[in-house]
Design an enzyme around this catalytic site. Structure first.
Site, mmCIF file in Angstrom:
data_model
loop_
_atom_site.group_PDB
_atom_site.id
_atom_site.type_symbol
_atom_site.label_atom_id
_atom_site.label_comp_id
_atom_site.label_asym_id
_atom_site.label_seq_id
_atom_site.Cartn_x
_atom_site.Cartn_y
_atom_site.Cartn_z
ATOM 1 N N SER A 256 0.834 -1.202 0.000
ATOM 2 C CA SER A 256 0.000 0.000 0.000
ATOM 3 C C SER A 256 0.865 1.246 0.000
ATOM 4 O O SER A 256 1.660 1.475 0.915
ATOM 5 C CB SER A 256 -0.901 0.008 1.236
ATOM 6 O OG SER A 256 -1.545 1.264 1.346
ATOM 7 N N HIS B 152 -1.059 -1.004 -4.264
ATOM 8 C CA HIS B 152 -2.378 -0.716 -3.719
ATOM 9 C C HIS B 152 -2.467 0.774 -3.394
ATOM 10 O O HIS B 152 -1.574 1.334 -2.751
ATOM 11 C CB HIS B 152 -2.589 -1.549 -2.459
ATOM 12 C CG HIS B 152 -3.976 -1.499 -1.916
ATOM 13 N ND1 HIS B 152 -5.023 -2.234 -2.434
ATOM 14 C CD2 HIS B 152 -4.501 -0.791 -0.876
ATOM 15 C CE1 HIS B 152 -6.124 -1.996 -1.737
ATOM 16 N NE2 HIS B 152 -5.839 -1.119 -0.787
ATOM 17 N N ASP C 240 -4.892 3.577 -1.673
ATOM 18 C CA ASP C 240 -6.053 3.842 -0.821
ATOM 19 C C ASP C 240 -6.573 5.252 -1.058
ATOM 20 O O ASP C 240 -5.885 6.232 -0.750
ATOM 21 C CB ASP C 240 -5.668 3.690 0.650
ATOM 22 C CG ASP C 240 -5.404 2.244 1.024
ATOM 23 O OD1 ASP C 240 -6.319 1.419 0.837
ATOM 24 O OD2 ASP C 240 -4.295 1.940 1.494
ATOM 25 N N MET D 137 -9.296 7.913 0.035
ATOM 26 C CA MET D 137 -10.217 8.207 1.130
ATOM 27 C C MET D 137 -10.708 9.645 1.003
ATOM 28 O O MET D 137 -9.932 10.539 0.666
ATOM 29 C CB MET D 137 -9.517 8.016 2.477
ATOM 30 C CG MET D 137 -8.796 6.696 2.626
ATOM 31 S SD MET D 137 -8.076 6.513 4.278
ATOM 32 C CE MET D 137 -6.895 5.194 3.993
ATOM 33 N N HIS E 3 -8.413 1.314 -4.235
ATOM 34 C CA HIS E 3 -9.434 0.991 -3.239
ATOM 35 C C HIS E 3 -10.160 2.280 -2.876
ATOM 36 O O HIS E 3 -9.594 3.166 -2.230
ATOM 37 C CB HIS E 3 -8.732 0.364 -2.025
ATOM 38 C CG HIS E 3 -9.639 0.034 -0.900
ATOM 39 N ND1 HIS E 3 -9.158 -0.324 0.347
ATOM 40 C CD2 HIS E 3 -10.999 -0.010 -0.790
ATOM 41 C CE1 HIS E 3 -10.171 -0.566 1.160
ATOM 42 N NE2 HIS E 3 -11.297 -0.377 0.498
ATOM 43 N N MET F 188 -12.423 4.187 -0.782
ATOM 44 C CA MET F 188 -13.123 4.322 0.503
ATOM 45 C C MET F 188 -13.815 5.677 0.507
ATOM 46 O O MET F 188 -13.400 6.623 1.192
ATOM 47 C CB MET F 188 -12.130 4.181 1.656
ATOM 48 C CG MET F 188 -11.612 2.768 1.821
ATOM 49 S SD MET F 188 -10.302 2.635 3.053
ATOM 50 C CE MET F 188 -8.872 2.744 1.992
ATOM 51 N N MET G 20 -11.763 -6.501 4.473
ATOM 52 C CA MET G 20 -11.009 -5.618 5.363
ATOM 53 C C MET G 20 -10.769 -6.333 6.689
ATOM 54 O O MET G 20 -11.712 -6.805 7.326
ATOM 55 C CB MET G 20 -11.767 -4.316 5.601
ATOM 56 C CG MET G 20 -11.908 -3.415 4.382
ATOM 57 S SD MET G 20 -10.308 -2.911 3.681
ATOM 58 C CE MET G 20 -9.579 -2.016 5.073
ATOM 59 N N GLY H 58 -9.511 3.377 7.147
ATOM 60 C CA GLY H 58 -9.331 4.788 7.446
ATOM 61 C C GLY H 58 -7.910 5.205 7.711
ATOM 62 O O GLY H 58 -7.491 6.280 7.312
ATOM 63 N N PHE H 59 -7.130 4.346 8.353
ATOM 64 C CA PHE H 59 -5.753 4.706 8.680
ATOM 65 C C PHE H 59 -4.849 3.491 8.509
ATOM 66 O O PHE H 59 -5.263 2.361 8.767
ATOM 67 C CB PHE H 59 -5.640 5.219 10.122
ATOM 68 C CG PHE H 59 -6.401 6.486 10.379
ATOM 69 C CD1 PHE H 59 -5.839 7.724 10.085
ATOM 70 C CD2 PHE H 59 -7.691 6.443 10.874
ATOM 71 C CE1 PHE H 59 -6.554 8.897 10.303
ATOM 72 C CE2 PHE H 59 -8.417 7.614 11.097
ATOM 73 C CZ PHE H 59 -7.836 8.845 10.806
ATOM 74 N N ASP I 290 -6.865 -6.856 3.477
ATOM 75 C CA ASP I 290 -6.222 -5.566 3.703
ATOM 76 C C ASP I 290 -6.390 -5.172 5.164
ATOM 77 O O ASP I 290 -7.512 -5.028 5.644
ATOM 78 C CB ASP I 290 -6.872 -4.516 2.788
ATOM 79 C CG ASP I 290 -6.249 -3.132 2.915
ATOM 80 O OD1 ASP I 290 -5.303 -2.963 3.712
ATOM 81 O OD2 ASP I 290 -6.716 -2.221 2.212
ATOM 82 N N GLY J 194 -3.387 -4.834 8.665
ATOM 83 C CA GLY J 194 -2.587 -5.555 9.638
ATOM 84 C C GLY J 194 -1.893 -6.785 9.082
ATOM 85 O O GLY J 194 -1.569 -7.705 9.829
ATOM 86 N N GLY K 205 1.097 -2.537 3.957
ATOM 87 C CA GLY K 205 1.655 -1.185 3.896
ATOM 88 C C GLY K 205 2.764 -0.993 4.896
ATOM 89 O O GLY K 205 3.953 -0.985 4.554
#
Length: 221
Positions: free
Chosen positions: A8, A33, A35, A37, A66, A68, A137, A142-143, A175, A177, A197
């Protein structure tokens, strides 16, 4: 089964983006990847089409975008033109999935749906056969840098069963952790594509870390 590693870019050093992308390529990353947002669907605010356009100039790797965001259909044309290869939208933000997945394909991208941790996999049963990608997910979106939610492997296992049951050819992505401690568990549960990431970019050698993650995807339970 193929194991795809999709670092990511959210965790990259944007002051040295070209170098970061080069390291990912050298490490054998399969996708990058991205993200996106909007500060509404999730608290954070990140990238727009300009960043995708910049990445496209830096690499030939597939860009796994992705979304979001609320009203994701507003972004399809611009992001496809910028160079996205995959566009994944959230079931929670897209009540008209059939129409939106068809539209993603119309603009020339693979079409994916993402599910938040609290959303049932049944939310995609009716469109499973139309999916190119299903994203589970394993943190609340979000973070970056969040911890893997315990029990997520069970959901991945049920998602794989749903794809099999509906004869879907969709890739199954996870996606959140994902690192050396968690990747093997979700691989054995049936995932084939892994967004990492913090694990990659915080490593002393990101190139070696990609290889280490891939090496853990070598067996089935």
């Amino acid at each position: 089964m193929t194991c795809r590693i999709a670092p990511s870019i959210l965790s990259a050093d944007f002051g040295h983006l070209a170098d970061e992308v080069a390291r990912l390529e050298a490490g054998g990353a399969d996708w990058i990847h991205v993200d996106v947002m909007d500060g509404q669907f999730v608290p954070n605010l990140t990238f727009g089409a300009k960043v995708i356009e910049t990445l496209r100039k830096l690499t030939k790797l597939p860009l796994d975008v992705h979304l979001m965001v609320v009203e994701p259909e507003k972004y399809f044309d611009g992001f496809a033109e910028a160079g996205a290869n995959n566009l994944t939208i959230h079931a929670e933000a897209a009540p008209h999935l059939n129409r939106q997945l068809a539209r993603i394909r119309e603009v020339g991208c693979r079409a994916g749906v993402a599910l938040n941790p609290s959303t049932s996999i049944e939310a995609v049963r009716e469109v499973a056969a139309e999916l190119d990608l299903l994203l589970i997910m394993t943190v609340n979106p979000g973070f970056g840098g969040q911890s893997f939610i315990a029990g997520s492997a069970s959901k991945v296992r049920r998602a794989r069963a749903l794809l099999t049951e509906t004869t879907s050819r969709a890739m199954l992505e996870v996606d959140g952790g994902i690192n050396r401690e968690t990747i093997a568990e979700v691989w054995r549960a049936g995932a084939d594509t892994f967004v990492a990431g913090h694990a990659v970019f915080a490593a002393p050698d990101p190139r070696a870390e990609i290889g280490a993650l891939r090496a853990l995807c070598t067996e089935r339970a």
